[in-house]
Design an enzyme around this catalytic site. Structure first.
Site, PDB file in Angstrom:
ATOM      1  N   CYS A 121     -10.683  12.875  18.789  1.00 16.07           N
ATOM      2  CA  CYS A 121     -11.493  14.027  19.201  1.00 16.07           C
ATOM      3  C   CYS A 121     -10.631  15.235  19.570  1.00 16.07           C
ATOM      4  O   CYS A 121      -9.477  15.099  19.938  1.00 16.07           O
ATOM      5  CB  CYS A 121     -12.375  13.727  20.389  1.00 16.07           C
TER       6      CYS A 121
ATOM      7  N   ARG B 172      -8.350  16.118  14.043  1.00 17.41           N
ATOM      8  CA  ARG B 172      -8.544  15.101  15.074  1.00 17.41           C
ATOM      9  C   ARG B 172      -9.914  14.437  15.014  1.00 17.41           C
ATOM     10  O   ARG B 172     -10.138  13.400  15.651  1.00 17.41           O
ATOM     11  CB  ARG B 172      -8.369  15.716  16.469  1.00 17.41           C
TER      12      ARG B 172
ATOM     13  N   TRP C 176     -14.719  12.509  16.995  1.00 16.94           N
ATOM     14  CA  TRP C 176     -14.405  11.428  16.066  1.00 16.94           C
ATOM     15  C   TRP C 176     -14.825  10.156  16.790  1.00 16.94           C
ATOM     16  O   TRP C 176     -14.100   9.611  17.604  1.00 16.94           O
ATOM     17  CB  TRP C 176     -12.910  11.435  15.748  1.00 16.94           C
TER      18      TRP C 176
ATOM     19  N   ASN D 102     -12.582  13.346  25.616  1.00 19.40           N
ATOM     20  CA  ASN D 102     -11.908  12.497  24.647  1.00 19.40           C
ATOM     21  C   ASN D 102     -11.484  11.257  25.409  1.00 19.40           C
ATOM     22  O   ASN D 102     -10.775  11.375  26.404  1.00 19.40           O
ATOM     23  CB  ASN D 102     -10.697  13.252  24.093  1.00 19.40           C
ATOM     24  N   GLY D 103     -11.948  10.089  24.998  1.00 20.70           N
ATOM     25  CA  GLY D 103     -11.589   8.875  25.720  1.00 20.70           C
ATOM     26  C   GLY D 103     -12.789   7.980  25.866  1.00 20.70           C
ATOM     27  O   GLY D 103     -13.785   8.129  25.154  1.00 20.70           O
TER      28      GLY D 103
ATOM     29  N   GLU E  60       3.836  -4.905   1.218  1.00 17.79           N
ATOM     30  CA  GLU E  60       3.513  -3.637   1.876  1.00 17.79           C
ATOM     31  C   GLU E  60       4.777  -2.764   2.002  1.00 17.79           C
ATOM     32  O   GLU E  60       4.731  -1.554   1.800  1.00 17.79           O
ATOM     33  CB  GLU E  60       2.895  -3.910   3.259  1.00 17.79           C
TER      34      GLU E  60
ATOM     35  N   LYS F  69       5.023   0.931   0.417  1.00 15.96           N
ATOM     36  CA  LYS F  69       5.350   2.141   1.191  1.00 15.96           C
ATOM     37  C   LYS F  69       6.457   2.927   0.512  1.00 15.96           C
ATOM     38  O   LYS F  69       6.403   4.146   0.375  1.00 15.96           O
ATOM     39  CB  LYS F  69       5.815   1.800   2.616  1.00 15.96           C
TER      40      LYS F  69
ATOM     41  N   GLU G 122       5.215   4.543  -2.793  1.00 16.52           N
ATOM     42  CA  GLU G 122       4.290   5.657  -2.558  1.00 16.52           C
ATOM     43  C   GLU G 122       5.033   6.891  -2.069  1.00 16.52           C
ATOM     44  O   GLU G 122       4.763   8.005  -2.502  1.00 16.52           O
ATOM     45  CB  GLU G 122       3.290   5.303  -1.444  1.00 16.52           C
TER      46      GLU G 122
ATOM     47  N   HIS H  67      11.912 -17.930  -9.483  1.00 11.62           N
ATOM     48  CA  HIS H  67      11.042 -18.076 -10.661  1.00 11.62           C
ATOM     49  C   HIS H  67      11.006 -16.809 -11.508  1.00 11.62           C
ATOM     50  O   HIS H  67      10.084 -16.626 -12.298  1.00 11.62           O
ATOM     51  CB  HIS H  67       9.636 -18.477 -10.216  1.00 11.62           C
TER      52      HIS H  67
ATOM     53  N   LYS I 287      -5.982  10.078  -0.164  1.00 15.74           N
ATOM     54  CA  LYS I 287      -6.166   9.291   1.058  1.00 15.74           C
ATOM     55  C   LYS I 287      -7.342   8.336   0.923  1.00 15.74           C
ATOM     56  O   LYS I 287      -7.283   7.192   1.323  1.00 15.74           O
ATOM     57  CB  LYS I 287      -6.403  10.256   2.236  1.00 15.74           C
TER      58      LYS I 287
HETATM   59  C1  G6P Z   1      -5.715   4.695  -0.902  1.00 17.04           C
HETATM   60  C2  G6P Z   1      -4.686   5.078   0.150  1.00 17.04           C
HETATM   61  C3  G6P Z   1      -4.038   3.837   0.750  1.00 17.04           C
HETATM   62  C4  G6P Z   1      -5.085   2.898   1.296  1.00 17.04           C
HETATM   63  C5  G6P Z   1      -6.131   2.559   0.236  1.00 17.04           C
HETATM   64  C6  G6P Z   1      -7.317   1.837   0.826  1.00 17.04           C
HETATM   65  O1  G6P Z   1      -5.072   4.165  -1.989  1.00 17.04           O
HETATM   66  O2  G6P Z   1      -3.694   5.911  -0.421  1.00 17.04           O
HETATM   67  O3  G6P Z   1      -3.139   4.202   1.777  1.00 17.04           O
HETATM   68  O4  G6P Z   1      -4.481   1.735   1.766  1.00 17.04           O
HETATM   69  O5  G6P Z   1      -6.637   3.744  -0.369  1.00 17.04           O
HETATM   70  O6  G6P Z   1      -7.990   2.725   1.664  1.00 17.04           O
HETATM   71  P1  G6P Z   1      -8.990   2.309   2.803  1.00 17.04           P
HETATM   72  O7  G6P Z   1      -9.479   3.602   3.359  1.00 17.04           O
HETATM   73  O8  G6P Z   1     -10.100   1.532   2.136  1.00 17.04           O
HETATM   74  O9  G6P Z   1      -8.259   1.481   3.784  1.00 17.04           O
END
Ligand code: G6P
Length: 625
Positions: free
Chosen positions: A10, A37, A80, A106-107, A498, A502, A505, A521, A620
């Site tokens: 928020c 926010r 939010w 906020n809180g 993961e 990272k 990406e 393998h 995103k």
């Molecule tokens: C996109 C983002 C990723 C995320 C994925 C799933 O590919 O770039 O960072 O992990 O979507 O998104 P979600 O909002 O469903 O967790």
């Protein structure tokens, strides 16, 4: 859908001035820079023109504010997810019965239910589901008492009433409060949610971060927990909750608005990684009954009976959330004894999945809008499964369409690459494991052990983050490298993937995740002296196995960067570089181990001069299939 929804980030912005500026304009402009926010609802109040609130973000609010709406002071808020859905009625600021006291918050006021009961009995009428509204009524109650011949001077009653009210609430808050009786005065308070004061010439500001203030003044005071500040256009006084005066020197901020949004960090990604301890606390808040080894997940209560009968869980997710799901599979099978499958959202439908009422389809999604995950939820629903969600974005489509779920409370994640949301998803999965496990055969002892260790995570994360310069050095050392392997086993098998994701990406280099046992393998064929392996080799039930996998890599002259447990000297003799993390339970180790990998990806990409927050070709939230 039944989720229980507290705070989170928020944006608060409040203004009082005596220099001819139009407060409404100042506030609406300022909200724009706070929009990152929160954006599910917005509101503004000035004593002259009253309150305007709306679902949606600043643009919606701007459209709704009528011509002629003005003021010399006022408060505004972007929400939010707080208690209740993102509706106009639940939007901030909230007021008391008479519309005299207005609060932007906020809180989360943890004891709001008992306070609400007490105040209702005294005749207060509540209009929203918000915990914040309780604070407005509580202040009103104290104002009434103080005005009833308490001997307190009229000019002091507002601040005295606020201090009394804040002393009665439990939980977290960053607040801006205004009282029609003293329209030039604003009161701010902080307990767990950031608040900064802006000190201008004949004008003062309150905000959640300095971004909306900087255009007006660079002189700011950051409040500490337990501070209450009283502002007029010409003065600012800071008290402790005990009413004792506090002297806090202002500082000059050499930031622009964007830097302020990033909390002074260069990128949102780093800021969000650094939020890890706070994120875990927020995900856990109010959900662990440590002495009984139980998890209290309000959002699952409505389906608790069905969950007792569930015989199978299918987790559906995409990207980083999918890897969280894979870790969840290990947790739920080992500790709750429920068979689990994890499926990519984009693949689920093609399997012609066999589902029934004893199957739960659990979607994990930060945004709650990922089209493939949503399609999987719908498929689950169609076939009669119970649908659940672990979702960060309140009121999102997945949250609305699932039968029940758990909100992450991680706050908005701005960087495209997901970091803090993953930590929160893993924490929520550990809570879910406790919840379902204790419904089944998990002993109170195991429940207590998990609860205790969950509580210890924020401190351990602080430690890891404090050592981040070590990771920065490693990123520099391997700067020219084009290929990386990431290996891990059991709970850390998904974390290897993961870590690779990272790095790919953020920096567009080639990185592969590999179950450590799978090296031989195929993947081992690629290893040579310019192909380093990042190995997750913390002390757990598969330590020896991973150790021996590392020996296989070293035998092919592959450099090894190990993520290992503090105090492990053996690994230092074998690996080229070691990053140590504190010891925790094996099931929770991914929550710690992933952080150095996130930092590595961050520094590696930053040093290449890339826009870490917005990697090329990625979005995103992927709302197309
Ligand atoms: C996109 C983002 C990723 C995320 C994925 C799933 O590919 O770039 O960072 O992990 O979507 O998104 P979600 O909002 O469903 O967790």
């Amino acid at each position: 859908m039944c989720y229980i929804v507290p705070l989170y980030m928020c944006g608060i912005f409040a203004y009082t001035g005596r220099n001819g500026k139009d407060a409404a304009k100042v506030l609406l402009d300022g909200l724009v820079s706070l929009e990152y926010r929160g954006y599910d609802s917005a509101g503004i109040f000035t004593p002259e023109s009253g309150a305007v609130k709306t679902p949606g973000a600043v643009l919606e609010l701007k459209k709704k504010v009528p011509k002629g709406f003005k003021g010399k002071s006022g408060i505004a808020h972007l929400r939010w997810a707080t208690h209740g859905e993102p509706t106009e009625i639940n939007a901030h600021p909230h007021s008391d019965c008479e519309g005299e006291v207005w609060v932007a918050h906020n809180g989360i006021i943890e004891n709001f239910k008992e306070l609400k009961k007490k105040l209702s009995a005294k005749g207060h009428t509540f209009v929203s589901e918000s915990d914040t509204e309780v604070l407005a009524h509580l202040i009103e109650e104290h104002l009434t008492i103080l005005r009833r011949g308490s001997g307190v001077a009229k000019k002091d009653v507002f601040e005295r009433a606020v201090l009394a009210a804040l002393n009665e609430v439990r939980g977290t808050y960053g607040v801006a409060i205004q009282y029609k009786g003293e329209p030039e005065k604003l009161i701010a308070g902080r307990m767990g949610s950031p608040i900064v004061l802006g000190l201008g010439k004949k004008e003062h500001f309150i905000a959640s971060d300095p971004s909306p203030i900087l255009k007006h003044t660079k002189k700011v005071v950051f409040l500490n927990d337990g501070d209450v500040a009283v502002l007029t256009p010409k003065s600012h006084t800071i008290y402790k909750l005990s009413s004792e005066l506090v002297n806090r020197e202002p500082e000059e901020l050499d930031w622009n608005a964007e830097e302020a949004q990033k909390g002074g960090y260069e990128h949102f990604m780093l800021k969000e990684v650094m939020e890890a301890p706070e994120v875990i606390e927020n995900t856990l808040r109010g959900r662990v009954i440590a002495e009984k080894g139980l998890a209290k997940l309000g959002g699952l209560e409505s389906v608790a009976k069905e969950l007792e009968k569930i015989e199978r869980i299918i987790i559906v997710a995409c990207g980083t959330a999918y890897y969280a799901g894979l870790v969840g599979e290990y947790m739920l099978e080992e500790f709750a004894g429920i068979p689990v499958e994890v499926e990519l959202g984009s693949e689920f439908r093609y399997r012609s999945p066999v589902l029934n009422q004893r199957t739960a389809v659990l979607a994990i999604s930060q945004s709650g809008e990922t089209a493939d995950t949503l399609a999987a939820v719908r498929e689950g629903k169609k076939k009669g499964a119970l649908t659940l969600g672990i979702v960060n974005a309140v009121g999102s489509t997945i949250a609305r369409e699932t039968d029940a779920g758990v909100y992450n409370h991680a706050g908005p994640e701005i960087s495209v690459v997901s970091t803090k949301a993953l930590l929160s998803q893993l924490t929520a999965l550990a809570l879910l494991t406790m919840f379902l496990g204790r419904q089944r055969k998990m002993s109170a002892k195991i429940g207590k052990d998990i609860a205790r260790e969950l509580r210890n995570l924020p401190e351990k994360l602080e430690k890891i983050l404090a050592w981040r310069a070590e990771v920065e050095k490693l990123a520099k050392k391997y700067a020219g490298t084009r290929d990386f392997m990431f290996i891990g086993r059991k709970y850390n098998y998904p974390i290897a993937f993961e870590g690779a994701l990272k790095l790919k990406e953020c920096s567009y280099v080639h990185a592969e995740g590999c179950g450590a046992g799978e090296l031989k393998h195929g993947h081992l064929a690629m290893i040579f002296e310019d192909f380093p392996t990042v190995a997750l080799v913390t002390k757990d039930s598969v330590y020896e196995k991973v150790f021996s996998n590392i020996q296989q890599v070293k035998a092919r002259k592959g450099p090894v960067i190990a993520v290992a447990t503090e105090g492990d000297e053996e690994i230092a003799k074998l690996a080229d570089d070691v990053f140590y993390v504190p010891k925790t339970l094996e099931m929770l180790s991914p929550i710690l181990n992933v952080v150095p990998l996130q930092l590595f990806a961050y520094y590696f990409a930053r040093d290449k001069g890339l826009n870490v927050d917005r990697p090329r070709n990625l979005a995103k939230s992927v709302t197309v299939e």
